[in-house]
Design an enzyme around this catalytic site. Structure first.
Site, short mmCIF file in Angstrom:
data_model
loop_
_atom_site.label_atom_id
_atom_site.label_comp_id
_atom_site.label_asym_id
_atom_site.label_seq_id
_atom_site.Cartn_x
_atom_site.Cartn_y
_atom_site.Cartn_z
N ASP A 264 5.93 -12.18 -28.93
CA ASP A 264 7.23 -12.51 -28.34
C ASP A 264 7.70 -13.90 -28.81
O ASP A 264 7.04 -14.91 -28.57
CB ASP A 264 7.06 -12.48 -26.81
CG ASP A 264 8.37 -12.47 -26.07
OD1 ASP A 264 9.41 -12.74 -26.68
OD2 ASP A 264 8.34 -12.20 -24.85
N ASP A 328 16.14 -8.45 -23.06
CA ASP A 328 15.48 -7.70 -21.99
C ASP A 328 16.46 -6.77 -21.29
O ASP A 328 17.56 -7.17 -20.92
CB ASP A 328 14.90 -8.68 -20.96
CG ASP A 328 13.79 -9.52 -21.55
OD1 ASP A 328 13.60 -9.46 -22.78
OD2 ASP A 328 13.13 -10.22 -20.78
C1 GLA Z 1 10.50 -11.91 -22.80
C2 GLA Z 1 10.29 -10.45 -23.21
C3 GLA Z 1 9.93 -9.63 -21.98
C4 GLA Z 1 8.67 -10.21 -21.34
C5 GLA Z 1 8.87 -11.67 -21.01
C6 GLA Z 1 7.59 -12.35 -20.56
O1 GLA Z 1 11.59 -12.09 -21.97
O2 GLA Z 1 11.43 -9.94 -23.83
O3 GLA Z 1 9.73 -8.28 -22.33
O4 GLA Z 1 7.59 -10.05 -22.22
O5 GLA Z 1 9.33 -12.40 -22.15
O6 GLA Z 1 7.75 -13.71 -20.33
#
Ligand code: GLA
Length: 517
Positions: A264, A328
């Protein structure tokens, strides 16, 4: 004339059928179950193809519904692999490069089933979209070893593993946080500590006392384990990231027994500063892709960088198996599910076996909100919207990761997650993402070619009232008489000529399989 009359009657039947299920008398939020209850007889639900790399550890739990005890057999299993006939778990070392055609069988007191299974040992893994569960929207910074083990138990006891859900993935917050971490919802101080050993080995926090024992537990059920990191110095929640320790971390994840890495972007922006060039976006992901390629373990590589630099165009070339196409999904976005799907489907040409566009998790049932990261609550989506959600993800051949609380699944939510005919569309070996044909702004159809020459077609209606949708053979690319089967209801609808018309409920869908001939 007689022929047209017949066609008309069938059309009425389909329309009526769809309307009954939308329930004209039913309150908009009243739940209804379309998926028939699984029979007591065995039903094998394995994907038809499975990729592995020669010599690496091999683990596969044959997904099969039906009353237990079941007894499994596998004809043509290559040397090095053994099947546990009671649990249906295949273990061992992946065979030499090649394609192995296997016939799986399952029987119980009530009957027997058989299905082909092709193991393709080569460079690619994830030949069908990965299926599993990710803890983020359920547990946030509350995640622990105990919750991960419980998740593995629940994936088996709810029957999810019997339709193909296999990955049990930890998200953020397993490593060590800096003190007074403002990102944490309830900072009880227990997630601080020493981030790494003096030799640089990454350390989990106290809620994960023994990673290897945890993955052993997950593997003992035939399931796979996933882990999460960031190429930046910190994860999105402010926990230890892999910056400067990439190789060491990847090797540690393999040693711990992980089978999946979600990588990520998070704080990597602080490394690149103002540089928003393609090279800057690619660099850390290529670096990790190269590392994973040289590790003797099959680790599915999921890029989570929200689509920066149009990642769908290059993620596969740097070793990615899937890549998020957007930010997200979160709970606030859920009414926009159709927009998210339509955008994701616009990248369909990049979707292939082992290379998947990822529009994020299936966020239904009890699910947390990124706004407060509190305890999971029932999804605000109406029932039809939830059927549409799962249908869209299946037709797009998107990864199928459930994101909600597994301990609070009801029959309705399980019915959405566990319909083997819908999942078979998702897991089709061609790996094609459906093409979209818009019918105005609010209705559209999705057409996905399947390996056996048949087609999966979804009729969707975004409006908040039922609307008739007419899918013609011309736009689908068909001619003549075709047999049609309703995939959600697992019911044959009859033979159709020239078109399929149905009144589609508000925000709902009809998903059918149209025969080859
Ligand atoms: C980002 C990702 C999410 C999750 C969060 C965790 O926002 O896109 O899917 O993994 O980080 O902090």
């Amino acid at each position: 004339m007689k022929h047209y009359f017949l066609l008309f009657c069938v059309m009425l039947a389909v329309a009526g059928h769809a309307q009954n299920s939308s329930g004209s008398n039913r309150a908009i939020n009243e739940k209804f179950i379309l998926t028939p209850k699984p029979s007591a007889k065995p039903r094998l639900n394995n994907a038809l193809v499975y990729g592995c790399r020669p010599g690496n550890a091999f683990l596969y739990r044959i997904p099969c519904q039906g009353e237990r005890p079941l007894r499994f057999s596998a004809k043509g299993l290559p040397a090095g692999l053994t099947l546990d006939e009671d649990s249906g778990i295949i273990r061992g070392a992946a065979p030499a490069r090649g394609t192995y055609r296997i016939v799986l069988k399952a029987k119980n007191k009530k009957g027997k089933a058989s299905r082909t299974f092709e193991i393709i040992s080569g460079d690619k893994i994830g030949l069908t979209p990965p299926m599993g569960w990710n803890d983020w929207y359920a547990h946030y910074d509350r995640i622990s070893d105990k919750l991960m083990r419980e998740a593995a138990d629940l994936i088996v006891s709810t029957g999810m593993a019997d339709v193909g859900y296999a990955y049990v993935n930890i998200d953020d917050c397993w490593a060590v946080s800096t003190p007074n971490n403002k990102a944490m919802k309830k900072d009880d101080g227990t997630r601080y500590g020493t981030p790494r050993k003096p030799d640089g080995t990454i350390l989990p926090n106290v809620h994960f006392p023994d990673m290897k024992r945890m993955t052993d537990y997950i593997h003992s059920k035939g399931l796979k384990a996933g882990i999460y990191s960031s190429p930046g110095p910190r994860t999105c929640m402010g926990f230890t990231g892999s910056y400067g320790h990439e190789k060491q971390d990847a090797e540690q994840y393999a040693k711990w027994g992980f089978d999946f890495l979600k990588y990520d972007w998070c704080s990597y922006g602080s490394v690149v500063g103002k540089d928003r060039s393609l090279a800057a976006f690619q660099k850390p992901y290529k670096q990790m892709g190269d590392i994973l390629k040289n590790i003797d373990r099959d680790i599915f590589y999921n890029l989570c960088q929200y689509g920066y630099g149009e990642s769908w165009k290059w993620a596969a070339s740097i070793g990615g198996n899937s890549w998020r196409t957007a930010g997200d999904l979160g709970i606030k976005e859920l009414d926009k599910i159709f927009d998210i799907a339509l955008r994701n489907a616009s990248f369909r040409e990049y979707n292939k076996p082992g290379e998947w566009n990822d529009p994020d998790y299936i966020s239904i049932g009890y699910i947390g909100s990124n706004q407060d990261r509190g305890a999971p609550k029932p999804t605000p989506m109406g029932p039809w919207l939830q059927y549409s959600y799962m249908s869209l993800w299946s037709l797009m051949a998107a990864p199928l990761f459930y994101g909600g609380d597994l301990s609070r699944l009801d029959d309705f939510t399980l019915g959405i997650l566990c319909n083997p005919e819908i999942i078979a569309i998702n897991q089709d070996p061609l790996g094609q993402c459906a093409r979209v044909i818009m019918h105005g702004d609010k209705q559209f159809i999705m057409v996905k070619d399947l390996y056996d020459g048949s087609k999966a077609v979804g009729l969707f209606n975004r409006e908040k009232r039922p609307v008739e949708v007419r899918a013609t053979w011309e736009e689908i690319g068909l001619r003549g008489k075709r047999k049609i089967r309703d995939a959600w209801r697992q019911r044959d609808l009859g033979t159709f000529t020239n078109e399929l018309r149905s009144t589609i409920p508000a925000q709902g869908c009809l998903v059918v399989k149209i025969s080859k001939r």
